[in-house]
Design a protein around this motif. Sequence first.
Motif, PDB file in Angstrom:
ATOM      1  N   LEU A   1      27.473  33.517  38.069  1.00  0.00           N
ATOM      2  CA  LEU A   1      28.718  32.834  38.430  1.00  0.00           C
ATOM      3  C   LEU A   1      28.673  32.328  39.874  1.00  0.00           C
ATOM      4  O   LEU A   1      29.162  31.236  40.169  1.00  0.00           O
ATOM      5  N   ALA A   2      28.086  33.099  40.763  1.00  0.00           N
ATOM      6  CA  ALA A   2      27.951  32.658  42.158  1.00  0.00           C
ATOM      7  C   ALA A   2      27.096  31.398  42.234  1.00  0.00           C
ATOM      8  O   ALA A   2      27.423  30.457  42.975  1.00  0.00           O
ATOM      9  N   SER A   3      26.039  31.354  41.465  1.00  0.00           N
ATOM     10  CA  SER A   3      25.177  30.177  41.423  1.00  0.00           C
ATOM     11  C   SER A   3      25.942  28.957  40.909  1.00  0.00           C
ATOM     12  O   SER A   3      25.850  27.859  41.473  1.00  0.00           O
ATOM     13  N   LEU A   4      26.728  29.157  39.863  1.00  0.00           N
ATOM     14  CA  LEU A   4      27.526  28.064  39.295  1.00  0.00           C
ATOM     15  C   LEU A   4      28.622  27.610  40.264  1.00  0.00           C
ATOM     16  O   LEU A   4      28.914  26.419  40.365  1.00  0.00           O
ATOM     17  N   ARG A   5      29.197  28.554  40.970  1.00  0.00           N
ATOM     18  CA  ARG A   5      30.233  28.218  41.958  1.00  0.00           C
ATOM     19  C   ARG A   5      29.625  27.430  43.120  1.00  0.00           C
ATOM     20  O   ARG A   5      30.183  26.428  43.572  1.00  0.00           O
ATOM     21  N   GLU A   6      28.473  27.879  43.619  1.00  0.00           N
ATOM     22  CA  GLU A   6      27.803  27.188  44.725  1.00  0.00           C
ATOM     23  C   GLU A   6      27.405  25.764  44.342  1.00  0.00           C
ATOM     24  O   GLU A   6      27.417  24.863  45.182  1.00  0.00           O
ATOM     25  N   ALA A   7      27.082  25.550  43.068  1.00  0.00           N
ATOM     26  CA  ALA A   7      26.719  24.216  42.592  1.00  0.00           C
ATOM     27  C   ALA A   7      27.943  23.337  42.356  1.00  0.00           C
ATOM     28  O   ALA A   7      27.811  22.147  42.099  1.00  0.00           O
ATOM     29  N   GLY A   8      29.138  23.930  42.430  1.00  0.00           N
ATOM     30  CA  GLY A   8      30.364  23.171  42.223  1.00  0.00           C
ATOM     31  C   GLY A   8      30.734  22.967  40.768  1.00  0.00           C
ATOM     32  O   GLY A   8      31.570  22.130  40.446  1.00  0.00           O
ATOM     33  N   ILE A   9      30.147  23.760  39.890  1.00  0.00           N
ATOM     34  CA  ILE A   9      30.390  23.611  38.448  1.00  0.00           C
ATOM     35  C   ILE A   9      31.573  24.450  37.997  1.00  0.00           C
ATOM     36  O   ILE A   9      32.291  24.075  37.076  1.00  0.00           O
ATOM     37  N   VAL A  10      31.778  25.600  38.630  1.00  0.00           N
ATOM     38  CA  VAL A  10      32.929  26.446  38.308  1.00  0.00           C
ATOM     39  C   VAL A  10      33.734  26.708  39.576  1.00  0.00           C
ATOM     40  O   VAL A  10      33.227  26.577  40.693  1.00  0.00           O
ATOM     41  N   SER A  11      34.984  27.065  39.382  1.00  0.00           N
ATOM     42  CA  SER A  11      35.834  27.515  40.481  1.00  0.00           C
ATOM     43  C   SER A  11      36.407  28.864  40.095  1.00  0.00           C
ATOM     44  O   SER A  11      36.374  29.248  38.922  1.00  0.00           O
ATOM     45  N   ASP A  12      36.915  29.574  41.091  1.00  0.00           N
ATOM     46  CA  ASP A  12      37.453  30.903  40.806  1.00  0.00           C
ATOM     47  C   ASP A  12      38.870  31.048  41.333  1.00  0.00           C
ATOM     48  O   ASP A  12      39.327  30.268  42.160  1.00  0.00           O
ATOM     49  N   ARG A  13      39.541  32.053  40.797  1.00  0.00           N
ATOM     50  CA  ARG A  13      40.913  32.381  41.188  1.00  0.00           C
ATOM     51  C   ARG A  13      41.033  33.894  41.185  1.00  0.00           C
ATOM     52  O   ARG A  13      40.695  34.547  40.205  1.00  0.00           O
ATOM     53  N   ARG A  14      41.499  34.449  42.289  1.00  0.00           N
ATOM     54  CA  ARG A  14      41.683  35.900  42.379  1.00  0.00           C
ATOM     55  C   ARG A  14      43.059  36.280  41.868  1.00  0.00           C
ATOM     56  O   ARG A  14      44.046  35.623  42.161  1.00  0.00           O
ATOM     57  N   ALA A  15      43.103  37.391  41.112  1.00  0.00           N
ATOM     58  CA  ALA A  15      44.359  37.970  40.624  1.00  0.00           C
ATOM     59  C   ALA A  15      44.224  39.476  40.780  1.00  0.00           C
ATOM     60  O   ALA A  15      43.675  40.151  39.904  1.00  0.00           O
ATOM     61  N   GLY A  16      44.668  39.997  41.911  1.00  0.00           N
ATOM     62  CA  GLY A  16      44.480  41.418  42.195  1.00  0.00           C
ATOM     63  C   GLY A  16      43.004  41.701  42.383  1.00  0.00           C
ATOM     64  O   GLY A  16      42.338  41.044  43.169  1.00  0.00           O
ATOM     65  N   VAL A  17      42.486  42.660  41.639  1.00  0.00           N
ATOM     66  CA  VAL A  17      41.066  42.998  41.747  1.00  0.00           C
ATOM     67  C   VAL A  17      40.191  42.115  40.865  1.00  0.00           C
ATOM     68  O   VAL A  17      38.973  42.157  40.961  1.00  0.00           O
ATOM     69  N   TRP A  18      40.804  41.330  40.006  1.00  0.00           N
ATOM     70  CA  TRP A  18      40.054  40.491  39.065  1.00  0.00           C
ATOM     71  C   TRP A  18      39.808  39.113  39.644  1.00  0.00           C
ATOM     72  O   TRP A  18      40.628  38.565  40.358  1.00  0.00           O
ATOM     73  N   VAL A  19      38.656  38.543  39.293  1.00  0.00           N
ATOM     74  CA  VAL A  19      38.345  37.164  39.634  1.00  0.00           C
ATOM     75  C   VAL A  19      38.184  36.413  38.323  1.00  0.00           C
ATOM     76  O   VAL A  19      37.411  36.821  37.459  1.00  0.00           O
ATOM     77  N   HIS A  20      38.935  35.342  38.180  1.00  0.00           N
ATOM     78  CA  HIS A  20      38.906  34.522  36.971  1.00  0.00           C
ATOM     79  C   HIS A  20      38.158  33.228  37.281  1.00  0.00           C
ATOM     80  O   HIS A  20      38.349  32.636  38.342  1.00  0.00           O
ATOM     81  N   TYR A  21      37.337  32.799  36.335  1.00  0.00           N
ATOM     82  CA  TYR A  21      36.515  31.608  36.517  1.00  0.00           C
ATOM     83  C   TYR A  21      36.886  30.562  35.486  1.00  0.00           C
ATOM     84  O   TYR A  21      37.312  30.879  34.381  1.00  0.00           O
TER      85      TYR A  21
END
Length: 114
Positions: free
Chosen positions: A48-68
């Motif tokens: 997921l970090a690789s996909l985020r760095e490439a700009g293909i996915v984004s994330d959203r924090r909700a408490g302790v969870w990270v949603h992609y």
Amino acid sequence: MAPESLFQALSDTTRLRILALLSAARELCVCDLTGVLGLSQPMISRHLASLREAGIVSDRRAGVWVHYRLHPNLPAWAGNALRETFDGLIRMPPYRTDRKTLRARAQYRNARCA
């Protein structure tokens, strides 16, 4: 986004499966992906970090969870390429099985990942 970044991401089976699931579900947390794919949290997070760095996915924090999710600002050509790819994979294993497993998990997802 460089075309090479997208196609390099698609060349890895785990990243392709993650992207296919995100395309089907719109947004998933790491616990969903580990449960469906049967892989460890660190491995999923690394992809997921690789996909985020490439700009293909984004994330959203909700408490302790990270949603992609697929990045909402993907270039049109990249969105089209992903849609065509996923339309072609939808009936093939392991992608078909992944989607079935995700649907089966959906009934109790909110209790774990909310």
